[in-house]
Design a protein around this motif. Structure first.
Motif, mmCIF file in Angstrom:
data_model
loop_
_atom_site.group_PDB
_atom_site.id
_atom_site.type_symbol
_atom_site.label_atom_id
_atom_site.label_comp_id
_atom_site.label_asym_id
_atom_site.label_seq_id
_atom_site.Cartn_x
_atom_site.Cartn_y
_atom_site.Cartn_z
ATOM 1 N N PRO A 156 -4.024 1.278 18.591
ATOM 2 C CA PRO A 156 -3.512 1.395 17.226
ATOM 3 C C PRO A 156 -3.509 2.836 16.727
ATOM 4 O O PRO A 156 -4.303 3.667 17.155
ATOM 5 C CB PRO A 156 -4.491 0.540 16.410
ATOM 6 N N ASP A 157 -2.577 3.107 15.808
ATOM 7 C CA ASP A 157 -2.588 4.343 15.031
ATOM 8 C C ASP A 157 -2.324 3.962 13.584
ATOM 9 O O ASP A 157 -2.423 2.781 13.213
ATOM 10 C CB ASP A 157 -1.593 5.365 15.576
ATOM 11 N N ASN A 158 -1.979 4.934 12.749
ATOM 12 C CA ASN A 158 -1.850 4.645 11.328
ATOM 13 C C ASN A 158 -0.542 3.946 10.958
ATOM 14 O O ASN A 158 -0.271 3.743 9.771
ATOM 15 C CB ASN A 158 -2.009 5.928 10.503
ATOM 16 N N PHE A 159 0.269 3.556 11.954
ATOM 17 C CA PHE A 159 1.432 2.721 11.694
ATOM 18 C C PHE A 159 1.137 1.243 11.976
ATOM 19 O O PHE A 159 2.000 0.393 11.764
ATOM 20 C CB PHE A 159 2.621 3.190 12.541
ATOM 21 N N TYR A 160 -0.048 0.960 12.450
ATOM 22 C CA TYR A 160 -0.481 -0.411 12.730
ATOM 23 C C TYR A 160 -1.031 -1.042 11.448
ATOM 24 O O TYR A 160 -1.182 -0.358 10.411
ATOM 25 C CB TYR A 160 -1.546 -0.397 13.816
ATOM 26 N N PRO A 161 -1.363 -2.330 11.478
ATOM 27 C CA PRO A 161 -1.935 -2.966 10.286
ATOM 28 C C PRO A 161 -3.222 -2.256 9.842
ATOM 29 O O PRO A 161 -4.065 -1.905 10.668
ATOM 30 C CB PRO A 161 -2.226 -4.390 10.755
ATOM 31 N N ARG A 162 -3.327 -2.044 8.544
ATOM 32 C CA ARG A 162 -4.524 -1.431 7.955
ATOM 33 C C ARG A 162 -5.418 -2.544 7.411
ATOM 34 O O ARG A 162 -4.939 -3.461 6.751
ATOM 35 C CB ARG A 162 -4.140 -0.462 6.849
ATOM 36 N N TYR A 163 -6.684 -2.412 7.678
ATOM 37 C CA TYR A 163 -7.622 -3.432 7.194
ATOM 38 C C TYR A 163 -7.799 -3.283 5.689
ATOM 39 O O TYR A 163 -8.056 -2.179 5.187
ATOM 40 C CB TYR A 163 -8.975 -3.293 7.904
ATOM 41 N N THR A 164 -7.668 -4.405 4.971
ATOM 42 C CA THR A 164 -7.712 -4.377 3.511
ATOM 43 C C THR A 164 -8.937 -5.056 2.925
ATOM 44 O O THR A 164 -9.058 -5.156 1.702
ATOM 45 C CB THR A 164 -6.452 -5.048 2.940
ATOM 46 N N GLY B 191 -6.262 10.087 5.987
ATOM 47 C CA GLY B 191 -4.893 10.532 5.767
ATOM 48 C C GLY B 191 -4.051 10.251 6.997
ATOM 49 O O GLY B 191 -3.991 9.129 7.494
ATOM 50 N N GLN B 192 -3.418 11.292 7.528
ATOM 51 C CA GLN B 192 -2.529 11.135 8.683
ATOM 52 C C GLN B 192 -3.203 11.473 10.004
ATOM 53 O O GLN B 192 -2.545 11.447 11.051
ATOM 54 C CB GLN B 192 -1.299 12.045 8.500
ATOM 55 N N GLN B 193 -4.508 11.760 9.962
ATOM 56 C CA GLN B 193 -5.183 12.215 11.170
ATOM 57 C C GLN B 193 -6.251 11.228 11.624
ATOM 58 O O GLN B 193 -7.054 10.747 10.803
ATOM 59 C CB GLN B 193 -5.837 13.581 10.932
ATOM 60 N N PRO B 194 -6.289 10.894 12.933
ATOM 61 C CA PRO B 194 -7.401 10.071 13.425
ATOM 62 C C PRO B 194 -8.707 10.836 13.277
ATOM 63 O O PRO B 194 -8.759 12.045 13.515
ATOM 64 C CB PRO B 194 -7.048 9.833 14.897
ATOM 65 N N ILE B 195 -9.760 10.130 12.893
ATOM 66 C CA ILE B 195 -11.030 10.825 12.643
ATOM 67 C C ILE B 195 -12.180 10.250 13.455
ATOM 68 O O ILE B 195 -13.126 10.951 13.791
ATOM 69 C CB ILE B 195 -11.362 10.813 11.138
ATOM 70 N N GLY B 196 -12.101 8.983 13.797
ATOM 71 C CA GLY B 196 -13.156 8.367 14.593
ATOM 72 C C GLY B 196 -12.670 8.001 15.981
ATOM 73 O O GLY B 196 -11.484 8.117 16.296
ATOM 74 N N GLN B 197 -13.587 7.563 16.811
ATOM 75 C CA GLN B 197 -13.225 7.110 18.150
ATOM 76 C C GLN B 197 -12.627 5.704 18.089
ATOM 77 O O GLN B 197 -13.010 4.894 17.249
ATOM 78 C CB GLN B 197 -14.464 7.077 19.053
ATOM 79 N N GLN B 198 -11.725 5.435 18.987
ATOM 80 C CA GLN B 198 -11.200 4.080 19.099
ATOM 81 C C GLN B 198 -12.232 3.197 19.787
ATOM 82 O O GLN B 198 -12.859 3.600 20.766
ATOM 83 C CB GLN B 198 -9.899 4.069 19.897
ATOM 84 N N ILE C 40 -18.244 5.691 5.902
ATOM 85 C CA ILE C 40 -18.091 6.755 4.915
ATOM 86 C C ILE C 40 -16.852 6.496 4.062
ATOM 87 O O ILE C 40 -15.922 5.806 4.484
ATOM 88 C CB ILE C 40 -18.007 8.139 5.590
ATOM 89 N N PRO C 41 -16.816 7.038 2.834
ATOM 90 C CA PRO C 41 -15.664 6.815 1.955
ATOM 91 C C PRO C 41 -14.452 7.619 2.399
ATOM 92 O O PRO C 41 -14.553 8.580 3.151
ATOM 93 C CB PRO C 41 -16.187 7.302 0.596
ATOM 94 N N GLY C 42 -13.282 7.179 1.923
ATOM 95 C CA GLY C 42 -12.057 7.932 2.160
ATOM 96 C C GLY C 42 -11.452 7.763 3.529
ATOM 97 O O GLY C 42 -10.650 8.598 3.960
ATOM 98 N N VAL C 43 -11.811 6.688 4.223
ATOM 99 C CA VAL C 43 -11.336 6.468 5.591
ATOM 100 C C VAL C 43 -10.630 5.112 5.666
ATOM 101 O O VAL C 43 -11.111 4.128 5.117
ATOM 102 C CB VAL C 43 -12.511 6.514 6.587
ATOM 103 N N ASP C 44 -9.495 5.069 6.343
ATOM 104 C CA ASP C 44 -8.759 3.826 6.572
ATOM 105 C C ASP C 44 -9.003 3.331 7.991
ATOM 106 O O ASP C 44 -9.175 4.127 8.925
ATOM 107 C CB ASP C 44 -7.257 4.034 6.361
#
Length: 643
Positions: free
Chosen positions: A583-591, A611-618, A569-573
């Motif tokens: 990992p969390d949002n301070f880890y490398p982001r896939y580009t 954004g700043q919140q996890p949304i999917g399962q690891q 889905i769009p809008g997800v990192d």
């Protein structure tokens, strides 16, 4: 004259209190399936304890009753229903049958106008009103789905003008109750859920190798023997076969009174039930009940979910056996009497013909007909089934294996082995329901198998949304519509039925109802997320797999392993780690660039954030699995090149 027109318009605005707004409804409304035309107006209608449901026209009372039931439970109101006296009805929801036929709406279309002092749902037929009130319910706050009273909620409905009608007449979902039996109460609940999103066909798969689910008068063994198997739990196809002396206690069936009750319940919600008795194959429960119907005439047990070889256990009826046709006549006579819809589904898929090849009766029949066992006996069976079904006043439908030259063109074909069988059937002028496994089989994985309940294959939400049941190469008049199918080998309970159905069936609902070319994936996801709130309030389970990361593999230099990551889905990192930490949002982001594997790494861990919140399962994925996937890709490429 202009002055008079202005005064009339001003008076209407003062009474209604609305003016049309620019095209911003995409951010205001969250209706699924997307209506044909929507205009958002200023203001809102407030549902109050003294709001009236006003009916106007014939056969509206049933829809009005359903609406009051849906509104009263969460609001705690006791809304009154009255008959229209004409003129303006203030503080009212008006359900009106059009006095003159609106050709654009057809039988299932509707218009919905919400104004500050009045709501009007209008249609040519009651079924149109029913679909109108389903849309109306989606304009109310999500807690409208609650089964208990919700206090301190302003029941506001935004002002809108909606015109809506379906793209296809056949908008179906199939539930297999043979592999696992589901209660009458749950089936009714499931019909409620699918009707909410404007599905109008419930295909009820009532027989298979693992269970017979319908009472047939005069054939008691079907429900004393065929409806029961030895209990097993775990991974389907891995179960041990019945052991000596083990009792068959798992299963169940619907009495004929149960069937009548469910049929009547569905009819009130404008859902047609299409029953399926699968013949000539997938008949082990039938043969376990009446062994004389198979070529071997051996006694078999109802299969509990064990893998079995069809060359060893015969699950196919003997075509030339007179007893086969006597029992089928009795079964389909009662089936036709119980189900008022025009179609009966006879299956016809996956008929293994090895037992016919060694059966003296079937060999003699094939010789008499001048056909081969492999090529000619099933077409003979299907034509005879057609005569049987027609004699009961019904039309025949079957899976696409029934399609053969010379098959009567009034037989409808349900295309499951891809789109091509349906295309071929339509070109032969058969009615067709498109239900290809790659776009419409709801028993497939909808997310990464590492974190999803065990099943097979893959069908993601977007694949469902991209499904087009109408190929360019066929005459549209032969495509009845489309259908999603939920086989239940790996669906052992009612909560899992819902999990596998939603949200992928939201995508199918839009495919089958909304106009072609109106699909908008980002906006659909926005609306799906709002529908989740309604499902939460209604305690309907659904999958959140669309939020989970997608891990794939790419071929690097010298066939080395590269990892690719994505979000459905769009809008997800997407964030990742190779070092064994979470990992969390301070880890490398896939580009978007395929990832090289660090030396010594054995696993990649991936998670999605909005954004700043996890949304999917690891997902923790061993690299060895990705290597196996890459090896398979390379092998397929080599095979394609060799061709």
């Amino acid at each position: 004259m202009r002055k008079l027109t202005f005064l009339i318009f001003s008076a209407m605005v003062m009474w209604h209190g609305v003016v049309a707004q620019p095209e911003k409804q995409k951010q205001v409304l969250h209706i699924i399936p997307e209506p044909v035309s929507t205009t958002v107006l200023k203001g809102s209608f407030l549902l109050k304890p003294n709001t009236r449901i006003v009916v106007s026209g014939k056969d509206v009372s049933g829809v009005a009753s359903l609406l009051t039931q849906m509104l009263n439970a969460p609001t705690g109101y006791q809304l009154a229903t009255t008959v229209s006296k004409g003129g303006q009805e203030g503080n009212a929801i008006v359900l009106r049958i059009n006095s003159s036929h609106n050709a654009a709406l057809g039988e299932e279309g509707y218009t919905l106008q919400v104004l500050p002092k009045q709501v009007v749902v209008a249609a040519n037929k009651p079924q149109g009103l029913f679909y109108g009130i389903q849309t109306l319910m989606q304009l109310l706050p999500p807690v409208i789905g609650s089964h208990t009273v919700v206090k301190d909620t302003p029941w506001k409905i935004p002002c809108v003008n909606i015109t809506d009608h379906p793209r296809f007449g056949w908008r179906g979902l199939m539930l297999d109750v043979s592999r696992h039996f589901f209660s009458k109460a749950f089936v009714k609940q499931y019909i409620d859920e699918i009707a909410r999103y404007k599905f109008n066909v419930f295909h009820w798969h009532l027989s298979d190798d693992q269970g017979w689910r319908i009472e047939i008068k005069g054939l008691p063994e079907l429900t004393t023997t065929g409806a029961w198997r030895v209990p097993r739990s775990g991974k389907w196809w891995s179960f041990a076969p019945p052991q000596p002396g083990e009792k068959a206690t798992a299963g169940g069936y619907y009495t004929q009174e149960d069937i009548r009750e469910v049929v009547a319940y569905a009819k009130e919600r404008f859902v047609t039930i299409v029953p399926e008795i699968d013949v000539p194959a997938h008949c082990l429960a039938l043969i376990a009940s009446y062994p004389e119907l198979s070529c071997t005439q051996q006694k078999y047990d109802v299969n509990p979910g064990s893998r079995f070889l069809k060359k060893e256990i015969n699950n196919v009826l003997c075509v030339a056996n007179d007893s086969t046709w006597l029992i089928l006549d009795k079964v389909f006579t009662q089936l036709a009497a119980l189900f008022p819809g025009e179609y009966i589904h006879v299956g016809g898929d996956e008929a293994h013909k090895s037992f016919w090849e060694t059966c003296p009766k079937d060999l003699a029949l094939a010789k008499k007909l001048g056909v081969t066992i492999q090529g000619g006996l099933q077409p003979y069976f299907e034509k005879k089934m057609h005569q049987l079904i027609v004699s009961k006043g019904k039309k025949m439908m079957g899976w696409d294996e029934i399609l053969h030259d010379g098959l009567p063109t009034d037989i409808a074909v349900m295309s499951w082995r891809g789109m091509n069988p349906g295309i071929n059937a339509a070109k032969q002028k058969h009615p067709v329901v498109m239900s290809p496994w790659g776009q419409a089989y709801l028993d497939l994985y909808q997310g990464d198998p590492l974190i999803e309940p065990n099943t097979y294959g893959m069908l993601r939400l977007k694949t469902c949304y991209d499904f087009n049941p109408l190929p360019d190469s066929v005459d549209p008049k032969y495509i009845l519509g489309g259908q999603g199918n939920l086989w239940t080998e790996s669906v052992p309970n009612e909560r899992q039925v819902a999990y596998m159905t939603w949200p992928r069936s939201l995508a199918l609902a839009e495919v089958f109802w909304s106009p072609a070319g109106k699909n908008n994936w980002p906006d659909f996801i926005r609306r799906v997320e709002q529908q989740f709130k309604y499902m939460d309030a209604a305690q309907v389970k659904y999958a959140r797999s669309m939020y989970d990361p997608i891990i794939d593999v790419a071929k690097g230099n010298n066939d080395s392993l590269n990892v690719t990551l994505a979000s459905e889905i769009p809008g997800v990192d997407v964030y990742y780690a190779f070092d064994g930490t979470n990992p969390d949002n301070f880890y490398p982001r896939y580009t978007g660039t395929p990832l090289d594997i660090p030396k010594g790494a054995s696993e990649i861990r991936v998670i999605t954030y909005r954004g700043q919140q996890p949304i999917g399962q690891q997902i923790n994925c061993p690299l060895s699995l990705l290597q196996q996937k890459l090896d398979k890709k390379i092998k397929r490429e080599m095979q394609q090149k060799s061709k």
